[in-house]
Design a protein around this motif. Structure first.
Motif, PDB file in Angstrom:
ATOM      1  N   ALA A   1       2.483  12.242 -15.077  1.00 27.54           N
ATOM      2  CA  ALA A   1       3.611  12.877 -15.763  1.00 27.54           C
ATOM      3  C   ALA A   1       3.218  14.254 -16.285  1.00 27.54           C
ATOM      4  N   MET A   2       2.012  14.357 -16.847  1.00 25.02           N
ATOM      5  CA  MET A   2       1.543  15.651 -17.340  1.00 25.02           C
ATOM      6  C   MET A   2       1.419  16.659 -16.199  1.00 25.02           C
ATOM      7  N   LYS A   3       0.924  16.209 -15.062  1.00 22.54           N
ATOM      8  CA  LYS A   3       0.792  17.112 -13.913  1.00 22.54           C
ATOM      9  C   LYS A   3       2.164  17.556 -13.425  1.00 22.54           C
TER      10      LYS A   3
ATOM     11  N   MET B   1      -7.583  14.325 -17.103  1.00 22.71           N
ATOM     12  CA  MET B   1      -6.461  13.565 -17.650  1.00 22.71           C
ATOM     13  C   MET B   1      -5.367  13.403 -16.604  1.00 22.71           C
ATOM     14  N   GLU B   2      -5.053  14.472 -15.893  1.00 21.15           N
ATOM     15  CA  GLU B   2      -4.017  14.402 -14.864  1.00 21.15           C
ATOM     16  C   GLU B   2      -4.395  13.435 -13.746  1.00 21.15           C
TER      17      GLU B   2
ATOM     18  N   ALA C   1      -4.589  15.536 -30.741  1.00 22.70           N
ATOM     19  CA  ALA C   1      -4.599  16.953 -31.101  1.00 22.70           C
ATOM     20  C   ALA C   1      -4.476  17.838 -29.860  1.00 22.70           C
ATOM     21  N   GLU C   2      -5.155  17.472 -28.779  1.00 22.68           N
ATOM     22  CA  GLU C   2      -5.074  18.255 -27.544  1.00 22.68           C
ATOM     23  C   GLU C   2      -3.675  18.196 -26.941  1.00 22.68           C
ATOM     24  N   VAL C   3      -3.066  17.018 -26.956  1.00 21.59           N
ATOM     25  CA  VAL C   3      -1.698  16.890 -26.442  1.00 21.59           C
ATOM     26  C   VAL C   3      -0.749  17.745 -27.282  1.00 21.59           C
ATOM     27  N   GLU C   4      -0.917  17.704 -28.595  1.00 26.08           N
ATOM     28  CA  GLU C   4      -0.082  18.527 -29.472  1.00 26.08           C
ATOM     29  C   GLU C   4      -0.288  20.015 -29.187  1.00 26.08           C
ATOM     30  N   GLN C   5      -1.536  20.426 -28.936  1.00 28.17           N
ATOM     31  CA  GLN C   5      -1.815  21.828 -28.616  1.00 28.17           C
ATOM     32  C   GLN C   5      -1.095  22.238 -27.327  1.00 28.17           C
TER      33      GLN C   5
ATOM     34  N   GLN D   1      -5.830  27.536 -21.469  1.00 27.88           N
ATOM     35  CA  GLN D   1      -5.941  28.772 -22.225  1.00 27.88           C
ATOM     36  C   GLN D   1      -4.833  28.878 -23.277  1.00 27.88           C
ATOM     37  N   ALA D   2      -3.607  28.573 -22.890  1.00 26.52           N
ATOM     38  CA  ALA D   2      -2.482  28.654 -23.824  1.00 26.52           C
ATOM     39  C   ALA D   2      -2.629  27.656 -24.970  1.00 26.52           C
ATOM     40  N   ALA D   3      -3.255  26.516 -24.686  1.00 28.61           N
ATOM     41  CA  ALA D   3      -3.408  25.468 -25.692  1.00 28.61           C
ATOM     42  C   ALA D   3      -4.741  25.560 -26.438  1.00 28.61           C
TER      43      ALA D   3
END
Length: 79
Positions: free
Chosen positions: A19-21, A49-50, A59-63, A36-38
């Protein structure tokens, strides 16, 4: 029974990664762009993860979601 739960968790991790991909590619972003954006130093974490090999921290998902606000609605709709 624990084995079934473990396999279920692996399937869930893979589904979440897929889903993330899909979200990332729909937004026409590379893994490196998202990292980079996160402000995630290792873009390989997102790739793993993908591919269902690891989970990101909350925290990474929120970023990632904070860095890509234009796709948050798509993420919510795809869950």
């Amino acid at each position: 029974m624990a084995e079934n739960t473990r396999r279920g968790n692996v399937a869930t991790i893979r589904e979440l990664g897929a889903a993330m991909k899909a979200v990332r590619t729909t937004a026409d972003r590379s893994i490196r762009d998202v990292a980079q954006a996160a402000s995630i130093s290792a873009h390989s974490r997102i790739s793993e993860m993908e591919n269902g090999k690891r989970l990101l921290t909350l925290a990474e998902v929120e970023q990632i979601l904070d860095a890509l606000p234009d796709i948050i609605q798509w993420v919510i709709a795809s869950i």
